[in-house]
Design an enzyme around this catalytic site. Structure first.
Site, short mmCIF file in Angstrom:
data_model
loop_
_atom_site.label_atom_id
_atom_site.label_comp_id
_atom_site.label_asym_id
_atom_site.label_seq_id
_atom_site.Cartn_x
_atom_site.Cartn_y
_atom_site.Cartn_z
N GLU A 325 0.82 -1.21 0.00
CA GLU A 325 0.00 0.00 0.00
C GLU A 325 0.86 1.27 0.00
OE1 GLU A 325 -2.75 -0.67 3.29
OE2 GLU A 325 -4.04 -1.85 1.96
N ASP A 399 -8.32 -9.06 4.42
CA ASP A 399 -8.08 -7.92 5.30
C ASP A 399 -9.15 -7.79 6.39
OD1 ASP A 399 -7.13 -5.63 6.40
OD2 ASP A 399 -7.66 -4.31 4.74
N GLU A 427 -12.55 -2.32 12.26
CA GLU A 427 -12.58 -1.50 11.04
C GLU A 427 -13.73 -1.89 10.11
OE1 GLU A 427 -8.90 -1.77 8.92
OE2 GLU A 427 -9.64 -0.73 7.15
C1 GCU Z 1 -6.19 -2.03 5.91
C2 GCU Z 1 -6.51 -0.67 6.45
C3 GCU Z 1 -5.38 0.29 6.28
C4 GCU Z 1 -4.11 -0.33 6.89
C5 GCU Z 1 -3.86 -1.69 6.27
C6 GCU Z 1 -2.71 -2.44 6.93
O1 GCU Z 1 -6.09 -1.99 4.52
O2 GCU Z 1 -7.66 -0.17 5.81
O3 GCU Z 1 -5.71 1.48 6.91
O4 GCU Z 1 -3.03 0.51 6.70
O5 GCU Z 1 -4.99 -2.49 6.43
O6 GCU Z 1 -3.01 -3.37 7.66
O7 GCU Z 1 -1.57 -2.13 6.70
#
Ligand code: GCU
Length: 716
Positions: A325, A399, A427
């Protein structure tokens, strides 16, 4: 600190006064539970020490004196907690017994700080409970009947003390104790996703607890209360910053702030960990590269580790999110995750620190299916990590969805330690708006049989190092406390913090037992009321699954991850949409991960692989995760898939409404403020569950082309 700690026990004392009157007057008779206090705000979590009702009269002869040996800060914490808790639970101060031993003394110590415990000569028994375990035994010293809480370390004694208090808080007998406990897992860590600017990624309980602007000079009293709460359930460390890490946390001025925290937490056995940004050598250190094989980079990490240990001698280590990400990582330099992890591991190893390297990676180049990517990348690297690296794996392969099958990396990594990452912050599970107890979800995960070494190779056993022995072990939780007065936003979200700690200590505990003890400690010890609350907790996660993503649907996500949005077909990446996962069309719905599909099932050991692969055998709770099914596919209930899906959404919304009704029936049984605050959130939960049911069924109905059948409750 004193101010806030006094707050921790004030309600218990007030309640104790109420009990004391009834208890004395009605000695020998059943004692009515005291009326619930009105103004509880949830700050005290499960450490309220409300009087245990009738049981108190049995406790008083066992707890007539308290003797805590040792002069360390930890011994001081044990002493203070035992005294204040006992006074609150028993309705009056319990004197200390520092020199001799009177009947009914509770004695706490270690062979190192207590001659009395040394003389008991419990050498073999103590050796068996390790560094963090404890023994609690009703015994005699000289002629005196006493209760001994003994451990090898003072932190072990602290855990033992909380165990003993928990027995009283939950109304259990304490007069003939003979128990020994040791934690099943080594690393039991809170993972905070807190940012230096005070926001929390996926935090729903206000801003961050950590007051960076005031540190290191001013220490909020909540830091100690937080550590106490963690210690009370055996949590032994915390990563305090977001996995999307600001590299500046490693700058010298910030490390001094971190060290101030660590000093507060140390006596509670809570070790400090940090998320490290992989590009920190460049971003903070001015090194021209972050290539893990570059000598300058290795030297920088080594010097940084030395600097940290100079400030925090018991620093736990680094957690790293790399090449995920948008985060930097070794792949940027053509290196592997193992090479990236090892450069940090080598820097920490001389200090006995660990690296937790996250497997939350889903590089599009690895495989078209996001669910398969981490397994492919990491199993190739099995055995290439240093021994002080653990790969940190989310419970499922996508996730933190409301329901996922267990991640195939559990059991799939044989030579590399794997620790589990679960998420208490909800979440995707209603955030701090919905009452959802996650103990049941985590048990489903922990009890899943990976078959890695034949039947019985459950995830819990994999984590505990019983399947592939000799490794680091652990479980962490992306966690929920924030500055909200009640810590977690929703009073019931506290139960997820609690359940995490208890399961990390002992993954074999049942979700029901944990819910029961939490309820008794947090709300009431009245048997009937406690049973009602426990039961509503036990059904709450399934209700949530039903009204959001039943039958294996997953990632119906968009926006802020609160409301499911199956129509979401546009995002920066296709694997951030919902349509990528549900694949609804007129033909049917679901992701074909079978051997005829994209072969994801093959990442599981047989017979799990075959079970998931065979549509007739695949557990229906995972059906659409693994199979693309026609809308008229015949379910085990005899219903068509479409009708079953509708029934699930309808049942979910009905279950939410039933939760609300049950909660209303408890008015007057628990304190009014917390009752009202939970009731207010249930209004949102009920409204949203009905809205989501309608919107989602309307959306899928466009593909099934079939009408939504009447809900079973309507046809009654
Ligand atoms: C999810 C979450 C993110 C977080 C990511 C992670 O995608 O929405 O906010 O950074 O997990 O676990 O790194």
């Amino acid at each position: 600190m004193n101010m806030t700690r006094r707050e921790f026990v004030a309600v218990g004392l007030a309640g104790a006064a109420g009990l004391c009157v009834g208890g004395v007057a009605g000695a020998g008779n059943a004692v009515e539970p005291p009326p619930p206090p009105v103004g509880e705000d949830g700050y005290k979590l499960w450490l309220r020490y409300a009087p245990p009702g009738d049981a108190a009269k049995n406790y008083r002869p066992v707890v007539r004196r308290i003797r805590v040996d040792g002069s360390s800060a930890t011994s001081g914490i044990i002493r203070a907690e035992l005294h204040s808790a006992a006074a609150a639970l028993l309705g009056g101060a319990v004197p200390s017994n520092e020199n001799d031993l009177a009947d009914g003394t509770v004695l706490v110590g270690t062979p190192g700080n207590s001659a009395l415990i040394r003389d008991l000569n419990w050498v073999a028994d103590l050796a068996a409970v390790g560094n963090e375990g404890f023994i609690i035994r009703s015994t005699r010293i000289g002629n005196s009947p006493v209760t001994v809480i003994a451990a090898n370390t003072e932190v072990g004694a602290l855990y033992g003390t909380f165990h003993f208090l928990r027995l009283m808080q939950t109304g259990r007998p304490i007069d003939r104790l003979d128990l020994a406990e040791r934690p099943a897992l080594q690393l039991r860590l809170m993972n905070h996703w807190d940012n230096p600017n005070g926001t929390i990624e996926r935090g729903y309980a206000g801003r961050s607890l950590w007051q960076w602007d005031e540190l290191p000079g001013k220490l909020s009293p909540r830091y100690a209360d937080y550590a106490l709460a963690c210690a009370s359930i055996g949590i032994n460390g915390a990563v305090i910053n977001n996995v999307n890490a600001d590299p500046r946390i490693l700058a010298p001025e910030n490390l001094r702030k971190v060290a101030a925290f660590a000093d507060v937490w140390r006596p509670y056995g809570v070790r400090m960990y940090l998320c490290a940004n992989f590009a920190a050598p460049m971003r903070v250190g001015g090194v021209p590269t972050a290539d893990p094989l570059d000598q300058g980079v290795a030297d920088w990490w080594k010097a940084k580790a030395d600097e940290i240990y100079g400030l925090i001698p018991d620093f736990g280590g680094f957690l790293v999110k790399a090449n995920s990400e948008g985060q930097p990582g070794p792949k940027t330099y053509g290196r592997t995750h193992a090479e990236g992890a090892n450069v940090l591991a080598d820097a920490l190893a001389p200090h006995k620190g660990n690296v937790m390297w996250r497997a939350f990676v889903y590089d599009e180049d690895v495989d078209p299916d996001r669910a398969k990517r981490a397994y492919i990348e990491f199993t190739k690297l099995d055995g290439q990590f240093r021994p002080n690296v653990a790969v940190q794996v989310k419970n499922g392969a996508i996730d933190f969805m409301p329901r996922e099958p267990f991640h195939p990396l559990f059991g799939g990594m044989k030579q590399t330690p794997v620790i589990a990452e679960i998420q208490a912050t909800q979440e995707y599970l209603g955030q701090a708006k919905h009452l959802v107890y996650l103990g049941t979800m985590w048990k489903e995960f922990l009890d899943s049989d990976t078959h890695a070494k034949g039947s019985g190779s459950t995830v819990a056993k994999v984590l505990a190092g019983q399947v592939h022995p000799g490794h680091l072990t652990g479980m962490v939780s992306v966690t929920n406390p924030g500055l909200h007065r009640n810590w977690c936003g929703h009073h019931f979200s506290q139960s997820n913090w609690y359940a995490f700690g208890r399961l990390a200590w002992n993954p074999e505990l049942s979700a029901e037992a944990i819910a029961d003890e939490w309820t008794r400690m947090t709300f009431t010890n009245d048997d009937k009321t406690a049973a009602v609350i426990r039961d509503l907790m036990m059904g709450s996660r399934e209700a949530f699954v039903n009204y959001t993503m039943p039958l294996g649907l997953h990632h119906l996500i968009g926006g802020d991850h609160y409301a499911p949005r199956p129509w979401n077909d546009r995002a920066l990446r296709s694997d951030w949409t919902a349509t990528y996962y549900h694949k609804a069309s007129e033909d049917g719905v679901g992701f074909d991960r079978t051997k005829r599909g994209d072969h994801a099932v093959e990442q599981y050991f047989p017979p799990v692989c075959d079970l998931f692969d065979d549509i007739a055998k695949c557990p229906e709770k995972h059906l659409l995760w693994f199979h693309h099914c026609a809308w008229d596919y015949r379910m085990k209930s005899g219903k068509m898939l479409w009708d079953e899906l509708c029934a699930k959404y309808q049942a979910g919304a009905e279950q939410a409404a039933a939760l609300q009704q049950t909660w209303q029936s408890l008015a007057g049984k628990i304190d009014s403020r917390r009752h009202q605050e939970v009731a207010d959130r249930l209004v949102i939960q009920v409204a949203d569950s009905a809205k989501w049911r309608d919107q989602i069924l309307e959306y899928f109905g466009r593909f099934s082309k079939m009408p939504v059948p009447r809900a079973s409750s309507e046809s009654k």
